[in-house]
Design a protein around this motif. Structure first.
Motif, PDB file in Angstrom:
ATOM      1  N   GLU A   1       0.817  -1.208   0.000  1.00 25.96           N
ATOM      2  CA  GLU A   1       0.000   0.000   0.000  1.00 25.96           C
ATOM      3  C   GLU A   1       0.856   1.266   0.000  1.00 25.96           C
ATOM      4  O   GLU A   1       0.547   2.240  -0.697  1.00 25.96           O
ATOM      5  N   LYS A   2       1.936   1.248   0.755  1.00 23.90           N
ATOM      6  CA  LYS A   2       2.792   2.437   0.820  1.00 23.90           C
ATOM      7  C   LYS A   2       3.418   2.749  -0.531  1.00 23.90           C
ATOM      8  O   LYS A   2       3.461   3.905  -0.965  1.00 23.90           O
ATOM      9  N   PHE A   3       3.912   1.696  -1.206  1.00 28.82           N
ATOM     10  CA  PHE A   3       4.635   1.911  -2.455  1.00 28.82           C
ATOM     11  C   PHE A   3       3.779   1.660  -3.696  1.00 28.82           C
ATOM     12  O   PHE A   3       4.251   1.855  -4.820  1.00 28.82           O
ATOM     13  N   GLN A   4       2.542   1.218  -3.501  1.00 28.74           N
ATOM     14  CA  GLN A   4       1.589   1.031  -4.598  1.00 28.74           C
ATOM     15  C   GLN A   4       2.163   0.115  -5.684  1.00 28.74           C
ATOM     16  O   GLN A   4       2.337   0.494  -6.842  1.00 28.74           O
ATOM     17  N   LEU A   5       2.420  -1.118  -5.264  1.00 30.69           N
ATOM     18  CA  LEU A   5       3.027  -2.093  -6.170  1.00 30.69           C
ATOM     19  C   LEU A   5       2.754  -3.510  -5.675  1.00 30.69           C
ATOM     20  O   LEU A   5       2.229  -3.711  -4.585  1.00 30.69           O
ATOM     21  N   PRO A   6       3.110  -4.526  -6.468  1.00 30.45           N
ATOM     22  CA  PRO A   6       2.916  -5.912  -6.028  1.00 30.45           C
ATOM     23  C   PRO A   6       3.979  -6.332  -5.016  1.00 30.45           C
ATOM     24  O   PRO A   6       5.159  -5.979  -5.144  1.00 30.45           O
ATOM     25  N   VAL A   7       3.546  -7.105  -4.034  1.00 26.03           N
ATOM     26  CA  VAL A   7       4.456  -7.755  -3.095  1.00 26.03           C
ATOM     27  C   VAL A   7       4.222  -9.257  -3.211  1.00 26.03           C
ATOM     28  O   VAL A   7       3.092  -9.727  -3.039  1.00 26.03           O
ATOM     29  N   ILE A   8       5.280  -9.987  -3.514  1.00 28.59           N
ATOM     30  CA  ILE A   8       5.182 -11.444  -3.652  1.00 28.59           C
ATOM     31  C   ILE A   8       5.676 -12.081  -2.361  1.00 28.59           C
ATOM     32  O   ILE A   8       6.793 -11.819  -1.908  1.00 28.59           O
ATOM     33  N   PHE A   9       4.824 -12.900  -1.777  1.00 31.64           N
ATOM     34  CA  PHE A   9       5.101 -13.544  -0.490  1.00 31.64           C
ATOM     35  C   PHE A   9       5.373 -15.011  -0.771  1.00 31.64           C
ATOM     36  O   PHE A   9       4.480 -15.764  -1.157  1.00 31.64           O
ATOM     37  N   LEU A  10       6.624 -15.426  -0.584  1.00 36.29           N
ATOM     38  CA  LEU A  10       7.099 -16.705  -1.112  1.00 36.29           C
ATOM     39  C   LEU A  10       7.231 -17.757  -0.008  1.00 36.29           C
ATOM     40  O   LEU A  10       8.092 -17.662   0.867  1.00 36.29           O
ATOM     41  N   LEU A  11       6.358 -18.753  -0.069  1.00 36.27           N
ATOM     42  CA  LEU A  11       6.405 -19.899   0.834  1.00 36.27           C
ATOM     43  C   LEU A  11       6.840 -21.131   0.036  1.00 36.27           C
ATOM     44  O   LEU A  11       7.212 -21.037  -1.121  1.00 36.27           O
ATOM     45  N   ASP A  12       6.780 -22.302   0.658  1.00 34.74           N
ATOM     46  CA  ASP A  12       6.954 -23.564  -0.059  1.00 34.74           C
ATOM     47  C   ASP A  12       6.204 -24.650   0.703  1.00 34.74           C
ATOM     48  O   ASP A  12       5.654 -24.405   1.782  1.00 34.74           O
TER      49      ASP A  12
ATOM     50  N   LEU B   1      12.450   2.698  -5.630  1.00 35.02           N
ATOM     51  CA  LEU B   1      13.393   1.663  -5.213  1.00 35.02           C
ATOM     52  C   LEU B   1      14.271   2.080  -4.038  1.00 35.02           C
ATOM     53  O   LEU B   1      14.514   1.295  -3.123  1.00 35.02           O
ATOM     54  N   GLU B   2      14.756   3.300  -4.058  1.00 31.22           N
ATOM     55  CA  GLU B   2      15.666   3.741  -2.996  1.00 31.22           C
ATOM     56  C   GLU B   2      14.986   3.663  -1.638  1.00 31.22           C
ATOM     57  O   GLU B   2      15.556   3.154  -0.666  1.00 31.22           O
ATOM     58  N   GLN B   3      13.753   4.146  -1.566  1.00 31.93           N
ATOM     59  CA  GLN B   3      13.028   4.100  -0.304  1.00 31.93           C
ATOM     60  C   GLN B   3      12.609   2.670   0.044  1.00 31.93           C
ATOM     61  O   GLN B   3      12.572   2.290   1.218  1.00 31.93           O
ATOM     62  N   MET B   4      12.307   1.866  -0.964  1.00 29.58           N
ATOM     63  CA  MET B   4      11.972   0.462  -0.721  1.00 29.58           C
ATOM     64  C   MET B   4      13.128  -0.262  -0.039  1.00 29.58           C
ATOM     65  O   MET B   4      12.931  -1.017   0.923  1.00 29.58           O
ATOM     66  N   MET B   5      14.329  -0.030  -0.522  1.00 27.94           N
ATOM     67  CA  MET B   5      15.503  -0.685   0.051  1.00 27.94           C
ATOM     68  C   MET B   5      15.746  -0.219   1.481  1.00 27.94           C
ATOM     69  O   MET B   5      16.174  -0.998   2.341  1.00 27.94           O
ATOM     70  N   ALA B   6      15.445   1.040   1.745  1.00 30.62           N
ATOM     71  CA  ALA B   6      15.622   1.564   3.103  1.00 30.62           C
ATOM     72  C   ALA B   6      14.596   0.976   4.066  1.00 30.62           C
ATOM     73  O   ALA B   6      14.875   0.807   5.260  1.00 30.62           O
ATOM     74  N   GLU B   7      13.408   0.658   3.567  1.00 33.61           N
ATOM     75  CA  GLU B   7      12.329   0.135   4.412  1.00 33.61           C
ATOM     76  C   GLU B   7      12.507  -1.347   4.739  1.00 33.61           C
ATOM     77  O   GLU B   7      12.074  -1.812   5.790  1.00 33.61           O
ATOM     78  N   ALA B   8      13.110  -2.106   3.843  1.00 29.58           N
ATOM     79  CA  ALA B   8      13.194  -3.559   4.015  1.00 29.58           C
ATOM     80  C   ALA B   8      14.223  -3.916   5.088  1.00 29.58           C
ATOM     81  O   ALA B   8      15.352  -3.418   5.059  1.00 29.58           O
ATOM     82  N   PRO B   9      13.868  -4.791   6.034  1.00 33.75           N
ATOM     83  CA  PRO B   9      14.839  -5.236   7.043  1.00 33.75           C
ATOM     84  C   PRO B   9      16.011  -5.967   6.401  1.00 33.75           C
ATOM     85  O   PRO B   9      15.860  -6.642   5.381  1.00 33.75           O
TER      86      PRO B   9
END
Length: 572
Positions: A351-362, A453-461
């Motif tokens: 929602e913050k970045f208005q884009l797809p987030v893929i959540f990868l399980l197996d 992208l720059e802010q996305m990288m800063a947000e990701a743990p």
């Protein structure tokens, strides 16, 4: 480690193998023991060989072992396939089977019980598994009352007679074992539960989705993602949530995008083959800058592959899927607790970045049973952001849905806001959403999307480093491999100096952190559940660091703890 016991139940599909194992697991959990449950079953509508393995100890258990201590063999096939997995001194419980193939195992304890006769005495052949589990409770040295309490919870809705029959079956199996005088495998202790819940990562993901405020989940059933839909369906009335089973995966992602476009937190879920059908529509979410969470639970491939077995073969696919280029997050939790928290973060980030987030399980994560403890229900703050209100729109008088901003994020108006009318368009568009083929606007819109992208990288743990900072060996892995590596490191203890770099937020790639850790490492070992070492290739692409030591497994099975320990010892 405190004594750990591995119990495997094997038999024909349709005879409640997993349910039986989970009842035993919950009994031990409620008695204060940590458990990890792992199931195997074939891709058949009916029949085939099923197993459920339970590893339990007083300390944390996050993985399955190859060797076992107790085998409940409900048919001859179980003995033939798993008899040699027994440790020296192991116990085999069976009903008149031929055990000649395992007589060479030192100090094997042969417990031949007439399970069917005892089941009939209890009231019916369907209680055969319960008789066997009663025997296991005796071997473990546990109070049968704990098991009876779990029977009441599991079968209470079936009526008093059914519960009484099951309790009698458990007692018959428990008492039958008294004549064998087998010492207790676990230290009998009175204690509280070993955590808050036992859950699969699919169940934890579903709970996290509810916590995050997801209001629509659209999916078409596909193993091993299907149970997410089952959990959410059962809770949809309580949480004002719509769960919609669509006719196919293309409709599923389209439905989710439609809901997200009008301001609803929405998601879809599938496995690799279903995701392949979603790929073109994934690009629609990207170009329209619509927040969307896509859950992809991996299984073996290509094509149908091994539909009920596990693998980590889709990583590069998730990063590159869809024609063209656009930013996205790819998040891969390592256990059920991480799944609970990270799916909430996934909705926030989408929602913050208005884009797809893929959540990868197996499959290993989706269908294995984990102990979750110390859950902080409100650890992740749920943030609804990026919207523009009516007052702002009135003052603006010239709303641009795709306004060219400094950080690439523009305010969202929703259908129904009179001054916020705009076009949601799959073509390249201008700031208002109208189609354009102008070269300068195409460049500006591509740059706009990638400015995030720059802010996305800063947000990701950043990836987490377990163990000592300076070690003789650094193990690198992502996603579900975490459990086997963590348990391996605990088991080897201080004998070897090993640390572990575990990646969960994989894209955008945390190149700076990964490069720093690897360049300071004395030796590095990649552990990955696929053929080609996709994470290793990604690390080389993003950092230039070559991981030469690769422990890869791609037979549909997860890494067993002993395998990881053996491989670690090769490089120290």
């Amino acid at each position: 480690m405190d004594k750990e016991v591995a119990i495997k139940i094997g038999g024909e599909a349709g005879f409640g193998i997993k349910v039986s194992g989970l009842i035993l697991g919950k009994t031990l959990f409620n008695a204060g023991f940590k458990v990890f449950g792992y199931s195997e079953y074939p891709s058949l509508i009916r029949g085939g060989h099923n197993t459920y393995q339970l590893n339990t100890a007083k300390n944390d258990v996050f993985s399955v072992t190859k060797k076992i201590d107790i085998l409940v063999a409900l048919n001859q096939e179980s003995l033939e396939l798993h008899g040699q997995e027994l440790n020296n001194g192991g116990v085999v419980i069976h009903d008149g089977l031929d055990i000649k193939d395992i007589k060479d195992i030192k100090d094997i304890k042969d417990i031949n019980i007439n399970l069917m006769d005892l089941a009939e005495k209890a009231g019916g052949a369907l209680t055969r598994n319960i008789v066997a589990l009663g025997a296991v409770m005796n071997i473990l040295g546990m109070d049968l009352q704990l098991f009876n309490q779990e029977l009441e919870r599991e079968f209470g809705d079936k009526g008093v007679k059914v519960v009484a029959m099951d309790k009698k079956a458990a007692r018959l199996g428990y008492d039958y074992l008294k004549k064998f005088k087998i010492g207790a495998y676990l230290k009998k202790e009175a204690g509280s539960k070993a955590g808050d819940y036992i859950m699969t990562a699919n169940e934890a993901t579903a709970q996290g989705m509810i916590q995050a405020g997801c209001k629509l989940y659209a999916a078409y059933p596909m193993t091993p993602a299907t149970s997410i839909m089952h959990v959410l369906s059962a809770k949809q009335c309580d949480h004002h949530l719509v769960v919609h089973q669509t006719e196919d995966e293309i409709s599923a992602i389209g439905t989710a995008i439609g809901a997200a476009a009008v301001g609803v937190r929405a998601a879809t879920g599938t496995s690799g083959g279903g995701f392949a059908l979603m790929v073109e529509t994934l690009g629609l979410a990207a170009i329209t800058e619509t927040p969307l969470v896509i859950i992809e639970s991996q299984r073996t491939a290509p094509a149908t592959g091994l539909p009920t077995w596990t693998e980590q073969g889709d990583l590069q696919f998730m990063i590159r899927a869809s024609p063209g280029e656009f930013p996205r997050f790819v998040i891969a939790p390592g256990d059920a607790l991480e799944a609970f928290y990270m799916i909430q973060e996934a909705f926030n980030l989408a929602e913050k970045f208005q884009l797809p987030v893929i959540f990868l399980l197996d499959k290993l994560l989706s269908e294995s049973d984990f102990v979750l403890e110390n859950i902080e229900q409100h650890k992740v703050k749920i943030k609804r952001e990026g919207f523009i209100n009516d007052n702002e729109l009135e003052r603006m008088r010239d709303y641009k849905r795709y306004e060219l901003t400094k950080n690439g994020i523009s305010k969202r108006a929703l259908p129904g806001q009179l001054a916020g009318v705009h076009v949601i368009n799959s073509d390249e568009h201008d700031e208002y959403g109208y189609s354009t083929e102008a070269s300068d606007m195409r460049t500006k819109m591509m740059d706009k999307r990638f400015k995030k992208l720059e802010q996305m990288m800063a947000e990701a743990p950043e990836p987490q480093l377990y163990g000592p900072r300076n070690a003789d060996l650094t193990v690198v892995a992502w996603g579900s491999v975490k459990g086997a590596v963590i348990d391996a490191l605990r088991e080897i203890g201080d004998k070897y100096s090993v640390n572990f770099l575990h990646l969960t937020y994989i894209w955008p790639f945390p190149a700076k952190r990964v490069k720093k850790v690897l360049e300071s490492a004395k030796n590095v070992l990649l552990v990955e559940n696929n053929k080609t070492g996709q994470l290793a290739d990604l690390i080389r692409q993003e950092t230039g660091f070559e991981l030469k030591n690769r422990f890869l497994k791609y037979d549909g099975r997860p890494f067993f703890r002993e395998e990881v320990i053996k491989e670690i010892k090769k490089y120290i």
